[in-house]
Design an enzyme around this catalytic site. Structure first.
Site, PDB file in Angstrom:
ATOM      1  N   ASP A 106      -0.057  -2.452  -9.735  1.00  0.00           N
ATOM      2  CA  ASP A 106      -0.440  -3.786 -10.380  1.00  0.00           C
ATOM      3  C   ASP A 106      -0.011  -3.463 -11.882  1.00  0.00           C
ATOM      4  O   ASP A 106       0.321  -4.313 -12.547  1.00  0.00           O
ATOM      5  CB  ASP A 106      -1.770  -3.821 -10.125  1.00  0.00           C
ATOM      6  CG  ASP A 106      -2.010  -4.409  -8.718  1.00  0.00           C
ATOM      7  OD1 ASP A 106      -1.260  -4.315  -7.721  1.00  0.00           O
ATOM      8  OD2 ASP A 106      -3.281  -4.463  -8.277  1.00  0.00           O
ATOM      9  N   SER A 156      -3.124  -9.857  -8.620  1.00  0.00           N
ATOM     10  CA  SER A 156      -3.448  -8.723  -9.905  1.00  0.00           C
ATOM     11  C   SER A 156      -4.172  -9.403 -10.787  1.00  0.00           C
ATOM     12  O   SER A 156      -3.648  -9.063 -12.083  1.00  0.00           O
ATOM     13  CB  SER A 156      -2.568  -7.665  -9.869  1.00  0.00           C
ATOM     14  OG  SER A 156      -3.312  -6.718 -10.573  1.00  0.00           O
ATOM     15  N   SER A 157      -5.023 -10.343 -10.850  1.00  0.00           N
ATOM     16  CA  SER A 157      -5.527 -10.812 -12.270  1.00  0.00           C
ATOM     17  C   SER A 157      -6.369  -9.821 -12.800  1.00  0.00           C
ATOM     18  O   SER A 157      -6.301  -9.657 -14.122  1.00  0.00           O
ATOM     19  CB  SER A 157      -6.549 -11.940 -11.804  1.00  0.00           C
ATOM     20  OG  SER A 157      -7.727 -11.406 -10.910  1.00  0.00           O
ATOM     21  N   SER A 158      -7.019  -8.601 -12.164  1.00  0.00           N
ATOM     22  CA  SER A 158      -7.625  -7.700 -12.767  1.00  0.00           C
ATOM     23  C   SER A 158      -6.415  -6.794 -13.522  1.00  0.00           C
ATOM     24  O   SER A 158      -7.064  -6.333 -14.801  1.00  0.00           O
ATOM     25  CB  SER A 158      -8.334  -6.700 -11.723  1.00  0.00           C
ATOM     26  OG  SER A 158      -7.136  -6.146 -10.961  1.00  0.00           O
ATOM     27  N   HIS A 211       0.871  -1.354   0.034  1.00  0.00           N
ATOM     28  CA  HIS A 211      -0.040   0.123   0.031  1.00  0.00           C
ATOM     29  C   HIS A 211       0.785   1.362  -0.031  1.00  0.00           C
ATOM     30  O   HIS A 211       0.252   2.375   0.451  1.00  0.00           O
ATOM     31  CB  HIS A 211      -0.812  -0.079   1.042  1.00  0.00           C
ATOM     32  CG  HIS A 211      -2.175  -0.898   1.001  1.00  0.00           C
ATOM     33  ND1 HIS A 211      -3.301  -0.704   0.577  1.00  0.00           N
ATOM     34  CD2 HIS A 211      -2.103  -2.255   1.289  1.00  0.00           C
ATOM     35  CE1 HIS A 211      -4.164  -1.556   0.462  1.00  0.00           C
ATOM     36  NE2 HIS A 211      -3.427  -2.789   0.560  1.00  0.00           N
ATOM     37  N   THR A 212       1.952   1.263  -0.456  1.00  0.00           N
ATOM     38  CA  THR A 212       2.842   2.468  -0.687  1.00  0.00           C
ATOM     39  C   THR A 212       2.976   3.182  -1.979  1.00  0.00           C
ATOM     40  O   THR A 212       2.894   4.213  -1.991  1.00  0.00           O
ATOM     41  CB  THR A 212       4.365   1.961  -0.637  1.00  0.00           C
ATOM     42  OG1 THR A 212       4.567   0.984  -1.694  1.00  0.00           O
ATOM     43  CG2 THR A 212       4.550   1.437   0.718  1.00  0.00           C
ATOM     44  N   ASP A 213       2.150   2.652  -3.050  1.00  0.00           N
ATOM     45  CA  ASP A 213       2.167   3.039  -4.403  1.00  0.00           C
ATOM     46  C   ASP A 213       1.236   4.475  -4.206  1.00  0.00           C
ATOM     47  O   ASP A 213       1.741   5.361  -4.797  1.00  0.00           O
ATOM     48  CB  ASP A 213       1.620   2.022  -5.521  1.00  0.00           C
ATOM     49  CG  ASP A 213       0.385   1.374  -5.148  1.00  0.00           C
ATOM     50  OD1 ASP A 213      -0.242   1.641  -3.962  1.00  0.00           O
ATOM     51  OD2 ASP A 213      -0.507   0.946  -6.098  1.00  0.00           O
TER      52      ASP A 213
END
Length: 376
Positions: free
Chosen positions: A164, A118-120, A25-27
Site C-alpha cells: 500500500d 488503502s485510505s490508511s 497478499h503476495t507482498d
C-alpha cells in the site's frame, strides 16, 4: 485550514490510494504485485502548532472530527482510532532519531474508507511528508514506505506488507506499478489504451486486523514446513505450484489452500506483466478472473457481495476481468473494462447490484495517478 486556525498553512501534501490489480497478499511473501495509484487521495494542510507546547490538533474535514494529542504521551494507542496512523508515524520517526515539532493539521480525503483502496496508507504517506517537512528531514522513498508499514505493524497492530505504501509513493500517471518485494524494486507498466478500471464498493466494511494476521500466520507456517523439504525456501516466493502440490499431504488443509493462493498469485502477476507487454488485454483479464476464483476458494478473503459484483460484471458488455482488490473481507471489486463501454458498465453494475442485493452502491471510474508529493 485558514478558517479553523486563522493562518495560512505552511505545508500542503497529497498521497493517493491504490488498487491492487494482480498479486493478492503476495507482498509480505516476498512476491510481486501489479497495482495502480488512483486519482483519489488524502490531502493535508499543516503548520507548526499554535496551542500549548507539545500539543497537536488534527481535524478531519470529512466528518468534522478532531484529535488532540501530546507528542510526549504517545506510548498507548487508542484502539480503533484513526489518529493511531499519525501517532505511529511519529513514534517510528523518533526511533530513527527524528524529532517532530508539534503541529496543527487539516485532513481531506477522497479515498473511500475501509473499502480496499488503502485510505490508511494514503493518510500515512501524506502525513509522513508533512512530518518530515516539519522536521526539516528527507528520507529515501523505501524508508518512507517502511515507516508506514512499521506504524501499522507495531502501533496499529495489523501485520500488513509494504504494497500500500509503495503504491501510494511510486504511482505514475497512465501506468500500473510492478513491485518486487524481495529486492524492493519498482517499475512502471503502461496501461493498455482502450481500457478503464471500474471500482464498485460492496458496502461491506472490514476490519482487517484479525483475518489478515491469521492468513499471514498460515503463510509463515507453510514456509516452515516446506523449508524442511526444500532447504532453499525462505518465503512462498521460492515455491512453485508443483512443489506445493507435491507437499500437500504435509500441510494442514487450510494452510495448503492459503499457500496455493499466494504461489498462484505470484505466477499470475508474472504472466500478467508479460500479457501487457504483448498487448494481450483479454489474457490479462482472464488472469484477474482466476485471481478472484482463488480468493474465493483458497484464501477465503472474498465475501458474497463481492462475488455478486464480479458475477454481474461477467454479464455486461465491455467486461474483460474482475476481482476483489485489497486485503479482502469486504471492500471493493475492481473491473477491467473496455473504455468505450465504461460509463454504461458503471451504471448497469450499480443497477443490477441494487436489484439483486438490495444494496445501493456507487461504482466509479478510476484513473492512474501520480504518487505522493508535497504541493506548492
Amino acid at each position: 485550514f485558514q478558517e479553523k486556525f486563522g493562518i495560512f498553512p505552511e505545508i500542503l501534501s497529497r498521497a493517493p490510494g491504490r488498487l491492487e490489480i494482480l498479486g493478492n497478499h503476495t507482498d509480505y511473501n516476498e512476491g510481486t504485485v501489479l497495482s495502480v495509484a488512483v486519482d483519489r487521495a488524502m490531502h493535508i494542510a499543516a503548520a507548526p502548532a499554535s496551542g500549548p507546547p507539545g500539543q497537536c490538533l488534527v481535524i478531519d474535514l470529512i466528518d468534522g472530527s478532531c484529535r488532540i494529542f501530546d507528542l510526549r504521551a504517545l506510548d498507548r494507542p487508542c484502539a480503533g482510532d484513526w489518529s493511531n496512523y499519525i501517532k505511529g508515524l511519529i513514534v517510528e520517526l523518533h526511533r530513527r532519531g527524528i524529532q517532530v515539532p508539534a503541529f496543527d493539521a487539516v485532513l481531506y480525503g477522497t479515498v473511500p474508507l475501509s473499502a480496499g483502496m488503502s485510505s490508511s496508507a494514503a493518510l500515512e504517506m501524506a502525513m509522513l511528508l508533512v512530518l518530515l517537512k516539519l522536521a526539516d528531514k528527507e528520507l529515501p522513498w523505501l524508508e518512507c514506505a517502511k515507516i508506514g508499514q512499521a506504524c501499522e505493524n507495531h502501533y496499529v497492530g495489523a501485520k500488513t506488507g509494504l504494497l500500500d505504501q509503495v503504491s501510494s509513493l511510486k504511482g505514475k500517471k497512465g501506468n500500473l506499478i510492478y513491485s518486487d518485494f524481495r529486492n524492493y524494486t519498482v517499475d512502471n507498466v503502461p496501461i493498455p489504451e482502450g481500457t478503464a478500471f471500474v471500482v464498485a464498493d460492496s458496502k461491506v466494511k472490514h476490519n482487517l486486523t484479525n483475518e489478515y494476521n491469521e492468513r499471514r500466520e498460515a503463510c509463515e507456517e507453510a514456509v516452515r514446513i516446506l523449508a524442511d523439504v526444500h532447504p532453499g525456501v525462505k518465503a512462498l516466493r521460492d515455491v512453485t505450484v508443483q512443489q506445493l502440490r507435491d507437499a500437500e499431504a504435509l500441510l494442514p488443509p487450510v494452510v495448503f489452500r492459503r499457500a496455493l493462493h499466494v504461489v498462484g498469485e505470484i505466477d499470475r502477476v508474472e504472466n500478467g506483466r508479460e500479457a501487457l507487454r504483448k498487448g494481450d488485454i483479454v489474457g490479462f483479464g482472464k488472469l484477474m478472473q482466476e485471481s478472484h476464483s482463488s480468493s474465493m476458494e483458497n484464501f477465503e478473503n472474498s465475501c458474497p457481495e463481492i462475488d455478486r459484483l464480479v458475477e454481474i460484471g461477467q454479464t455486461l458488455p465491455g467486461y474483460l476481468g474482475a476481482r476483489i482488490s485489497g486485503g479482502g473481507f469486504g471492500g471493493i471489486s475492481v473491473h477491467l473494462v473496455r473504455s468505450q463501454d465504461a460509463q454504461n458498465y458503471q451504471k448497469a453494475l450499480e443497477e443490477a447490484y441494487l436489484e439483486q442485493s438490495g444494496i445501493q452502491t456507487t461504482a466509479m471510474l478510476c484513473q492512474a495517478g501520480d504518487g505522493a508529493q508535497l504541493l506548492n
